[in-house]
Each structure stands twice: as structure tokens, then as C-alpha cells.
Design a protein around this motif. Structure first.
Motif, PDB file in Angstrom:
ATOM      1  N   PHE A  52      38.754 -46.317   3.199  1.00  0.00           N
ATOM      2  CA  PHE A  52      39.497 -45.280   3.916  1.00  0.00           C
ATOM      3  C   PHE A  52      39.836 -45.783   5.305  1.00  0.00           C
ATOM      4  CE2 PHE A  52      36.739 -42.495   1.242  1.00  0.00           C
ATOM      5  CZ  PHE A  52      37.720 -41.735   0.609  1.00  0.00           C
ATOM      6  N   ASP A  53      40.948 -45.295   5.852  1.00  0.00           N
ATOM      7  CA  ASP A  53      41.101 -45.319   7.295  1.00  0.00           C
ATOM      8  C   ASP A  53      40.886 -43.876   7.729  1.00  0.00           C
ATOM      9  OD1 ASP A  53      43.580 -43.995   6.948  1.00  0.00           O
ATOM     10  OD2 ASP A  53      44.768 -45.730   7.527  1.00  0.00           O
ATOM     11  N   CYS A  54      40.902 -43.617   9.021  1.00  0.00           N
ATOM     12  CA  CYS A  54      40.495 -42.292   9.487  1.00  0.00           C
ATOM     13  C   CYS A  54      41.343 -41.168   8.886  1.00  0.00           C
ATOM     14  CB  CYS A  54      40.481 -42.220  11.008  1.00  0.00           C
ATOM     15  SG  CYS A  54      42.083 -42.453  11.815  1.00  0.00           S
ATOM     16  N   SER A  55      42.657 -41.365   8.841  1.00  0.00           N
ATOM     17  CA  SER A  55      43.516 -40.282   8.365  1.00  0.00           C
ATOM     18  C   SER A  55      43.584 -40.186   6.846  1.00  0.00           C
ATOM     19  CB  SER A  55      44.917 -40.404   8.964  1.00  0.00           C
ATOM     20  OG  SER A  55      45.474 -41.662   8.677  1.00  0.00           O
ATOM     21  N   SER A  56      43.401 -41.297   6.124  1.00  0.00           N
ATOM     22  CA  SER A  56      43.354 -41.177   4.660  1.00  0.00           C
ATOM     23  C   SER A  56      42.077 -40.456   4.249  1.00  0.00           C
ATOM     24  CB  SER A  56      43.473 -42.545   3.969  1.00  0.00           C
ATOM     25  OG  SER A  56      42.315 -43.348   4.139  1.00  0.00           O
ATOM     26  N   PHE A  57      41.005 -40.644   5.041  1.00  0.00           N
ATOM     27  CA  PHE A  57      39.747 -39.937   4.777  1.00  0.00           C
ATOM     28  C   PHE A  57      39.912 -38.434   4.976  1.00  0.00           C
ATOM     29  CE2 PHE A  57      35.719 -38.240   6.558  1.00  0.00           C
ATOM     30  CZ  PHE A  57      34.958 -38.301   5.397  1.00  0.00           C
ATOM     31  N   THR A  58      40.466 -38.028   6.117  1.00  0.00           N
ATOM     32  CA  THR A  58      40.635 -36.589   6.350  1.00  0.00           C
ATOM     33  C   THR A  58      41.608 -36.002   5.329  1.00  0.00           C
ATOM     34  OG1 THR A  58      42.300 -37.029   8.063  1.00  0.00           O
ATOM     35  CG2 THR A  58      40.046 -36.634   8.814  1.00  0.00           C
ATOM     36  N   GLN A  59      42.672 -36.725   5.036  1.00  0.00           N
ATOM     37  CA  GLN A  59      43.631 -36.234   4.053  1.00  0.00           C
ATOM     38  C   GLN A  59      42.953 -36.028   2.697  1.00  0.00           C
ATOM     39  OE1 GLN A  59      46.785 -38.886   2.648  1.00  0.00           O
ATOM     40  NE2 GLN A  59      48.263 -37.217   2.957  1.00  0.00           N
ATOM     41  N   ARG A  60      42.114 -36.958   2.270  1.00  0.00           N
ATOM     42  CA  ARG A  60      41.437 -36.890   0.968  1.00  0.00           C
ATOM     43  C   ARG A  60      40.482 -35.702   0.896  1.00  0.00           C
ATOM     44  NH1 ARG A  60      41.062 -38.836  -4.343  1.00  0.00           N
ATOM     45  NH2 ARG A  60      42.365 -40.468  -3.473  1.00  0.00           N
ATOM     46  N   VAL A  61      39.584 -35.563   1.865  1.00  0.00           N
ATOM     47  CA  VAL A  61      38.565 -34.513   1.753  1.00  0.00           C
ATOM     48  C   VAL A  61      39.158 -33.116   1.942  1.00  0.00           C
ATOM     49  CG1 VAL A  61      36.611 -36.041   2.222  1.00  0.00           C
ATOM     50  CG2 VAL A  61      37.670 -34.799   4.116  1.00  0.00           C
ATOM     51  N   PHE A  62      40.196 -32.997   2.732  1.00  0.00           N
ATOM     52  CA  PHE A  62      40.849 -31.694   2.857  1.00  0.00           C
ATOM     53  C   PHE A  62      41.627 -31.360   1.586  1.00  0.00           C
ATOM     54  CE2 PHE A  62      39.639 -31.898   7.241  1.00  0.00           C
ATOM     55  CZ  PHE A  62      39.549 -30.569   7.629  1.00  0.00           C
ATOM     56  N   LYS A  63      42.264 -32.358   0.987  1.00  0.00           N
ATOM     57  CA  LYS A  63      43.003 -32.116  -0.267  1.00  0.00           C
ATOM     58  C   LYS A  63      42.060 -31.641  -1.366  1.00  0.00           C
ATOM     59  CE  LYS A  63      46.346 -34.025  -3.450  1.00  0.00           C
ATOM     60  NZ  LYS A  63      47.265 -35.119  -3.737  1.00  0.00           N
ATOM     61  N   GLN A  64      40.859 -32.229  -1.422  1.00  0.00           N
ATOM     62  CA  GLN A  64      39.862 -31.813  -2.416  1.00  0.00           C
ATOM     63  C   GLN A  64      39.491 -30.338  -2.232  1.00  0.00           C
ATOM     64  OE1 GLN A  64      37.862 -36.245  -2.738  1.00  0.00           O
ATOM     65  NE2 GLN A  64      36.491 -34.557  -2.396  1.00  0.00           N
ATOM     66  N   ALA A  65      39.660 -29.824  -1.021  1.00  0.00           N
ATOM     67  CA  ALA A  65      39.370 -28.417  -0.725  1.00  0.00           C
ATOM     68  C   ALA A  65      40.637 -27.557  -0.790  1.00  0.00           C
ATOM     69  CB  ALA A  65      38.712 -28.299   0.641  1.00  0.00           C
ATOM     70  N   GLY A  66      41.756 -28.149  -1.226  1.00  0.00           N
ATOM     71  CA  GLY A  66      42.992 -27.392  -1.383  1.00  0.00           C
ATOM     72  C   GLY A  66      43.867 -27.311  -0.151  1.00  0.00           C
ATOM     73  N   VAL A  67      43.597 -28.159   0.863  1.00  0.00           N
ATOM     74  CA  VAL A  67      44.388 -28.158   2.100  1.00  0.00           C
ATOM     75  C   VAL A  67      45.153 -29.476   2.170  1.00  0.00           C
ATOM     76  CG1 VAL A  67      44.309 -28.060   4.619  1.00  0.00           C
ATOM     77  CG2 VAL A  67      42.677 -26.720   3.265  1.00  0.00           C
ATOM     78  N   ASN A  68      46.472 -29.393   2.189  1.00  0.00           N
ATOM     79  CA  ASN A  68      47.304 -30.599   2.258  1.00  0.00           C
ATOM     80  C   ASN A  68      47.592 -30.964   3.707  1.00  0.00           C
ATOM     81  OD1 ASN A  68      47.633 -31.095  -0.556  1.00  0.00           O
ATOM     82  ND2 ASN A  68      49.024 -29.355  -0.627  1.00  0.00           N
ATOM     83  N   LEU A  69      47.313 -32.218   4.039  1.00  0.00           N
ATOM     84  CA  LEU A  69      47.578 -32.751   5.379  1.00  0.00           C
ATOM     85  C   LEU A  69      48.567 -33.907   5.277  1.00  0.00           C
ATOM     86  CD1 LEU A  69      43.947 -33.023   6.842  1.00  0.00           C
ATOM     87  CD2 LEU A  69      45.673 -31.293   7.383  1.00  0.00           C
ATOM     88  N   PRO A  70      49.343 -34.139   6.347  1.00  0.00           N
ATOM     89  CA  PRO A  70      50.190 -35.339   6.382  1.00  0.00           C
ATOM     90  C   PRO A  70      49.327 -36.595   6.348  1.00  0.00           C
ATOM     91  CG  PRO A  70      50.748 -33.829   8.176  1.00  0.00           C
ATOM     92  CD  PRO A  70      49.492 -33.322   7.548  1.00  0.00           C
ATOM     93  N   ARG A  71      49.948 -37.764   6.163  1.00  0.00           N
ATOM     94  CA  ARG A  71      49.199 -39.005   5.960  1.00  0.00           C
ATOM     95  C   ARG A  71      48.576 -39.587   7.222  1.00  0.00           C
ATOM     96  NH1 ARG A  71      46.371 -42.414   6.316  1.00  0.00           N
ATOM     97  NH2 ARG A  71      46.254 -44.416   5.260  1.00  0.00           N
ATOM     98  N   ASP A  72      49.260 -39.576   8.353  1.00  0.00           N
ATOM     99  CA  ASP A  72      48.650 -40.276   9.495  1.00  0.00           C
ATOM    100  C   ASP A  72      48.149 -39.312  10.575  1.00  0.00           C
ATOM    101  OD1 ASP A  72      50.576 -39.996  11.717  1.00  0.00           O
ATOM    102  OD2 ASP A  72      51.884 -41.310  10.568  1.00  0.00           O
ATOM    103  N   SER A  73      47.291 -39.829  11.434  1.00  0.00           N
ATOM    104  CA  SER A  73      46.616 -38.988  12.431  1.00  0.00           C
ATOM    105  C   SER A  73      47.594 -38.336  13.402  1.00  0.00           C
ATOM    106  CB  SER A  73      45.551 -39.782  13.187  1.00  0.00           C
ATOM    107  OG  SER A  73      46.111 -40.893  13.845  1.00  0.00           O
ATOM    108  N   ARG A  74      48.658 -39.036  13.791  1.00  0.00           N
ATOM    109  CA  ARG A  74      49.622 -38.425  14.707  1.00  0.00           C
ATOM    110  C   ARG A  74      50.318 -37.243  14.055  1.00  0.00           C
ATOM    111  NH1 ARG A  74      50.571 -43.576  15.032  1.00  0.00           N
ATOM    112  NH2 ARG A  74      49.409 -44.645  16.626  1.00  0.00           N
ATOM    113  N   GLN A  75      50.669 -37.365  12.785  1.00  0.00           N
ATOM    114  CA  GLN A  75      51.284 -36.241  12.054  1.00  0.00           C
ATOM    115  C   GLN A  75      50.273 -35.110  11.875  1.00  0.00           C
ATOM    116  OE1 GLN A  75      52.377 -38.414   8.543  1.00  0.00           O
ATOM    117  NE2 GLN A  75      54.481 -38.743   9.219  1.00  0.00           N
ATOM    118  N   GLN A  76      49.029 -35.459  11.542  1.00  0.00           N
ATOM    119  CA  GLN A  76      47.993 -34.448  11.355  1.00  0.00           C
ATOM    120  C   GLN A  76      47.744 -33.669  12.642  1.00  0.00           C
ATOM    121  OE1 GLN A  76      44.456 -36.261   9.658  1.00  0.00           O
ATOM    122  NE2 GLN A  76      45.557 -36.948   7.837  1.00  0.00           N
TER     123      GLN A  76
END
Length: 148
Positions: A52-76
Motif C-alpha cells: 500500500f501507499d498511504c492513499s491506496s490504504f485509506t481508499q481500500r479500508v474505507f471502501k471495505q466499509a462502503g465509503v468510496n474515496l478518490p485515489r490520491d491523498s490530495r483528492q481525498q
């Protein structure tokens, strides 16, 4: 991977979350802890859990909880509701600038896990937990966002 509990401290920056947002935050943190020790790799694909990089990690664990995030930290850093550092709740995303930089350019994202703890990935340790208040992480704080 062995599940690890978040260290308890007497000083907490978090306020209490309520209802389904609290359950979602607990799920995000529990899912994130399952990846503890997974290596960090800058630019990791959102389609892998081997690194993982930092934003792929946050994107993955939030998606598993049903929350969609953009791919990179600046977008997030542009989604959800902005919250102040003293109003952090479990599950909030915290964004950081480079160490020693006066620029507000976002270079890292972590999940606030409660009890003065960040859940994130960087460097040799990969997915890990870190203290927040009183550390270089706090000095690099740029913005926090609530997405759940």
C-alpha cells in the motif's frame, strides 16, 4: 495478520462518535489493523493488498466499509467535511505536509484511530499505528476531513 488493539492513553483528542458513523469508523479501523505490517510502496495499485501507499490504504479500508474515496491523498483531502484538530473523531482522515515544509501541499494521509493514535502506512514498517499529539505528525498537520 494478527489483529492488534489500539494503545490506550489517558489523553485523547477524540470526541465520541454516535450511531452508524461510530460503527463504520470501528469497521474501518478493524479492517485497517488486519493489514498491519503490509509493506509500503509508493504508487501501489488500488487493486492490490500486497503493498500500500498511504492513499491506496485509506481508499481500500474505507471502501471495505462502503465509503468510496478518490485515489490520491490530495483528492481525498477535498472530500467530506473539514474538522479541526481538536474535534477529531475515530475514522477521520488527517492530511499532512512534508516535514519542515511551509507549503500546504498534501503529501500524506492517515486515519485517526482514537486515543491519540494514527493508523497509516509509510516507510519500512508498512501499515502501522503511530502517536499523533506532540509528535512530528502533529507538527505536519494540514487538514482533517470527516467522510463518515
Amino acid at each position: 495478520m494478527a489483529e492488534t488493539s489500539i494503545p490506550q492513553t489517558t489523553k485523547s483528542l477524540a470526541t465520541t462518535t454516535s450511531g452508524s458513523s461510530s460503527k463504520t469508523a470501528d469497521q474501518v479501523i478493524a479492517d485497517g489493523l488486519k493489514y498491519k505490517g503490509v509493506p509500503y510502496k509508493f504508487g501501489s495499485s488500488k487493486n492490490t493488498t500486497n503493498t500500500f501507499d498511504c492513499s491506496s490504504f485509506t481508499q481500500r479500508v474505507f471502501k471495505q466499509a462502503g465509503v468510496n474515496l478518490p485515489r490520491d491523498s490530495r483528492q481525498q483531502s477535498k472530500v467530506g467535511k473539514q474538522v479541526s484538530k481538536n474535534q477529531l473523531q475515530k475514522g477521520d482522515l488527517i492530511f499532512f505536509r512534508s516535514y519542515g515544509s511551509s507549503s500546504s501541499r498534501i503529501t500524506h494521509v492517515a486515519i485517526y484511530a482514537g486515543n491519540n493514535t494514527l493508523l497509516h502506512t509509510y516507510g519500512k514498517g508498512g501499515v502501522t499505528t503511530s502517536k499523533f499529539a506532540g509528535t512530528s505528525w502533529e507538527k505536519r498537520f494540514e487538514i482533517a476531513r470527516r467522510v463518515i
